[in-house]
Design a protein around this motif. Structure first.
Motif, PDB file in Angstrom:
ATOM      1  N   LEU A   1      56.160  42.391  50.801  1.00  0.00           N
ATOM      2  CA  LEU A   1      55.624  42.889  49.532  1.00  0.00           C
ATOM      3  C   LEU A   1      56.750  43.348  48.602  1.00  0.00           C
ATOM      4  N   ALA A   2      57.800  43.904  49.170  1.00  0.00           N
ATOM      5  CA  ALA A   2      58.914  44.417  48.363  1.00  0.00           C
ATOM      6  C   ALA A   2      59.568  43.314  47.540  1.00  0.00           C
ATOM      7  N   LYS A   3      59.453  42.071  47.997  1.00  0.00           N
ATOM      8  CA  LYS A   3      60.032  40.947  47.246  1.00  0.00           C
ATOM      9  C   LYS A   3      59.344  40.776  45.898  1.00  0.00           C
ATOM     10  N   ASN A   4      58.107  41.307  45.788  1.00  0.00           N
ATOM     11  CA  ASN A   4      57.348  41.244  44.539  1.00  0.00           C
ATOM     12  C   ASN A   4      57.170  42.627  43.923  1.00  0.00           C
ATOM     13  N   GLN A   5      58.085  43.543  44.246  1.00  0.00           N
ATOM     14  CA  GLN A   5      58.067  44.899  43.688  1.00  0.00           C
ATOM     15  C   GLN A   5      56.788  45.659  44.044  1.00  0.00           C
ATOM     16  N   LEU A   6      56.251  45.406  45.227  1.00  0.00           N
ATOM     17  CA  LEU A   6      55.052  46.093  45.707  1.00  0.00           C
ATOM     18  C   LEU A   6      55.353  46.737  47.051  1.00  0.00           C
ATOM     19  N   GLY A   7      54.396  47.548  47.535  1.00  0.00           N
ATOM     20  CA  GLY A   7      54.582  48.195  48.825  1.00  0.00           C
ATOM     21  C   GLY A   7      53.269  48.683  49.398  1.00  0.00           C
ATOM     22  N   LEU A   8      53.366  49.386  50.519  1.00  0.00           N
ATOM     23  CA  LEU A   8      52.195  49.901  51.222  1.00  0.00           C
ATOM     24  C   LEU A   8      52.129  51.422  51.140  1.00  0.00           C
ATOM     25  N   LYS A   9      50.896  51.929  51.105  1.00  0.00           N
ATOM     26  CA  LYS A   9      50.640  53.357  51.281  1.00  0.00           C
ATOM     27  C   LYS A   9      49.612  53.487  52.402  1.00  0.00           C
ATOM     28  N   VAL A  10      49.958  54.251  53.447  1.00  0.00           N
ATOM     29  CA  VAL A  10      49.043  54.398  54.582  1.00  0.00           C
ATOM     30  C   VAL A  10      48.249  55.701  54.470  1.00  0.00           C
ATOM     31  N   TYR A  11      46.941  55.578  54.770  1.00  0.00           N
ATOM     32  CA  TYR A  11      46.042  56.728  54.757  1.00  0.00           C
ATOM     33  C   TYR A  11      45.791  57.272  56.168  1.00  0.00           C
TER      34      TYR A  11
ATOM     35  N   LYS B   1      61.146  53.339  56.396  1.00  0.00           N
ATOM     36  CA  LYS B   1      61.100  54.523  55.539  1.00  0.00           C
ATOM     37  C   LYS B   1      60.535  54.219  54.150  1.00  0.00           C
ATOM     38  N   ASN B   2      60.308  52.944  53.855  1.00  0.00           N
ATOM     39  CA  ASN B   2      59.827  52.564  52.525  1.00  0.00           C
ATOM     40  C   ASN B   2      58.309  52.567  52.414  1.00  0.00           C
ATOM     41  N   ILE B   3      57.611  52.697  53.523  1.00  0.00           N
ATOM     42  CA  ILE B   3      56.150  52.774  53.477  1.00  0.00           C
ATOM     43  C   ILE B   3      55.750  54.189  53.056  1.00  0.00           C
ATOM     44  N   VAL B   4      54.922  54.284  52.021  1.00  0.00           N
ATOM     45  CA  VAL B   4      54.467  55.591  51.534  1.00  0.00           C
ATOM     46  C   VAL B   4      53.418  56.150  52.496  1.00  0.00           C
ATOM     47  N   VAL B   5      53.560  57.412  52.843  1.00  0.00           N
ATOM     48  CA  VAL B   5      52.637  58.063  53.786  1.00  0.00           C
ATOM     49  C   VAL B   5      51.782  59.084  53.049  1.00  0.00           C
ATOM     50  N   ASP B   6      50.455  58.891  53.116  1.00  0.00           N
ATOM     51  CA  ASP B   6      49.484  59.803  52.499  1.00  0.00           C
ATOM     52  C   ASP B   6      48.333  59.966  53.489  1.00  0.00           C
ATOM     53  N   ILE B   7      48.568  60.737  54.536  1.00  0.00           N
ATOM     54  CA  ILE B   7      47.590  60.889  55.615  1.00  0.00           C
ATOM     55  C   ILE B   7      46.479  61.837  55.165  1.00  0.00           C
ATOM     56  N   ARG B   8      45.344  61.257  54.829  1.00  0.00           N
ATOM     57  CA  ARG B   8      44.253  62.028  54.223  1.00  0.00           C
ATOM     58  C   ARG B   8      43.635  63.039  55.187  1.00  0.00           C
ATOM     59  N   TYR B   9      43.613  62.741  56.484  1.00  0.00           N
ATOM     60  CA  TYR B   9      42.968  63.658  57.431  1.00  0.00           C
ATOM     61  C   TYR B   9      43.841  64.857  57.781  1.00  0.00           C
ATOM     62  N   ALA B  10      45.040  64.898  57.211  1.00  0.00           N
ATOM     63  CA  ALA B  10      45.883  66.093  57.326  1.00  0.00           C
ATOM     64  C   ALA B  10      45.683  66.981  56.108  1.00  0.00           C
ATOM     65  N   THR B  11      44.715  66.597  55.265  1.00  0.00           N
ATOM     66  CA  THR B  11      44.348  67.359  54.065  1.00  0.00           C
ATOM     67  C   THR B  11      42.824  67.502  54.031  1.00  0.00           C
ATOM     68  N   SER B  12      42.328  68.069  52.978  1.00  0.00           N
ATOM     69  CA  SER B  12      40.870  68.160  52.798  1.00  0.00           C
ATOM     70  C   SER B  12      40.352  67.027  51.923  1.00  0.00           C
ATOM     71  N   ASN B  13      41.240  66.131  51.505  1.00  0.00           N
ATOM     72  CA  ASN B  13      40.860  64.997  50.662  1.00  0.00           C
ATOM     73  C   ASN B  13      40.377  63.836  51.528  1.00  0.00           C
ATOM     74  N   ASN B  14      39.213  64.010  52.153  1.00  0.00           N
ATOM     75  CA  ASN B  14      38.618  62.991  53.012  1.00  0.00           C
ATOM     76  C   ASN B  14      37.116  63.224  53.111  1.00  0.00           C
ATOM     77  N   PHE B  15      36.403  62.331  53.754  1.00  0.00           N
ATOM     78  CA  PHE B  15      34.944  62.442  53.786  1.00  0.00           C
ATOM     79  C   PHE B  15      34.460  63.667  54.579  1.00  0.00           C
ATOM     80  N   LEU B  16      35.309  64.240  55.430  1.00  0.00           N
ATOM     81  CA  LEU B  16      34.946  65.444  56.174  1.00  0.00           C
ATOM     82  C   LEU B  16      35.117  66.707  55.337  1.00  0.00           C
ATOM     83  N   LYS B  17      35.925  66.575  54.259  1.00  0.00           N
ATOM     84  CA  LYS B  17      36.234  67.691  53.363  1.00  0.00           C
ATOM     85  C   LYS B  17      36.955  68.833  54.096  1.00  0.00           C
TER      86      LYS B  17
END
Length: 246
Positions: A114-124, A72-88
């Protein structure tokens, strides 16, 4: 020496030996306990059954799962479920990161490291239905950036992921280019970016490679899971994959 004398002597010795033995036995009494030198054979211990769960949860590594059910700690930002992608345009019905369970477990391990260094992932982007792959190919038939649907993409197999690094507040770290920029700056060997962007790209590469992911030369954000060839190409709709598996 007469036979009678020998017989008498033998009888005397036998009587003395017998009486001495009886005295030794009686001196111990009925409460006699063996000394430390005595050998005592204890009864075999009775095995104690260990507690086991009523039902073990086992998930096939090939099963499609939502990443949120694994980490649950991975940030989800699925671009193809929006218009913010190369297909517009929006081409996914749901903003979900779906992966093979075995791949999702590896990605969760990257997040933990990554969390050990105060970092994380965001998936597109994660699993991508083949029907969407065909649409992308019509828009940009360039196999440097979009896989030919005739062979299928690693995304179509649920074994590839597009992502970046974020800080503890969820803010994206600087990278050489934006996601889906499709320019020379998106290549992994591009050296014209800032020192910080190049360091961040290398940090992401190292973290992913440690868990068995391998990058695409033309896209710094794209990673394939080892063993991706073992999974078939699919066109399963998002709504057919459960949100939670365990």
């Amino acid at each position: 020496m007469s036979y009678q004398w020998v017989k008498s002597s033998f009888l005397a010795v036998f009587v003395l030996f017998f009486l001495g033995g009886c005295h030794y036995s009686n001196s111990k009494g009925s409460n006699y306990q063996p000394t430390s030198d005595s050998t005592v054979v204890s009864p075999a211990p009775v095995p104690v059954p260990t507690a086991t769960p009523d039902k073990a949860i086992i998930i096939d590594d090939a099963k499609l799962v939502d990443i949120q059910s694994v980490s649950k700690n991975i940030v989800v930002d699925i671009r193809y479920a929006t218009s913010n992608n190369f297909l517009k345009r929006k081409v996914y019905s749901e903003a979900r990161c779906i992966l093979r369970y075995g791949v999702a477990k590896k990605l969760a391990k990257v997040q933990e490291d990554l969390a050990k260094n105060q970092l994380g992932l965001k998936v597109y982007d994660c699993y991508r239905p083949l029907s969407v792959q065909k649409l992308m190919w019509l828009f940009k038939p360039d196999d440097r950036f979009v896989a030919n649907p005739a062979q299928g993409s690693r995304h179509n197999r649920g074994a590839a992921v597009d992502l970046t690094l974020v800080d503890s507040n969820g803010k994206e770290l600087e990278m050489p280019s934006d996601f889906d920029s499709f320019t020379p700056a998106s290549h992994r060997n591009y050296s014209g970016a800032s020192i910080q962007a190049l360091l961040n790209r290398q940090l992401l590469d190292s973290a992913m490679q440690k868990q068995g992911f391998f990058g695409l030369s033309t896209e710094w954000w794209h990673f394939d899971a080892s063993g991706w060839k073992n999974f078939p190409v699919m066109d399963v709709p998002f709504n057919q994959v459960k949100s939670s598996e365990h």
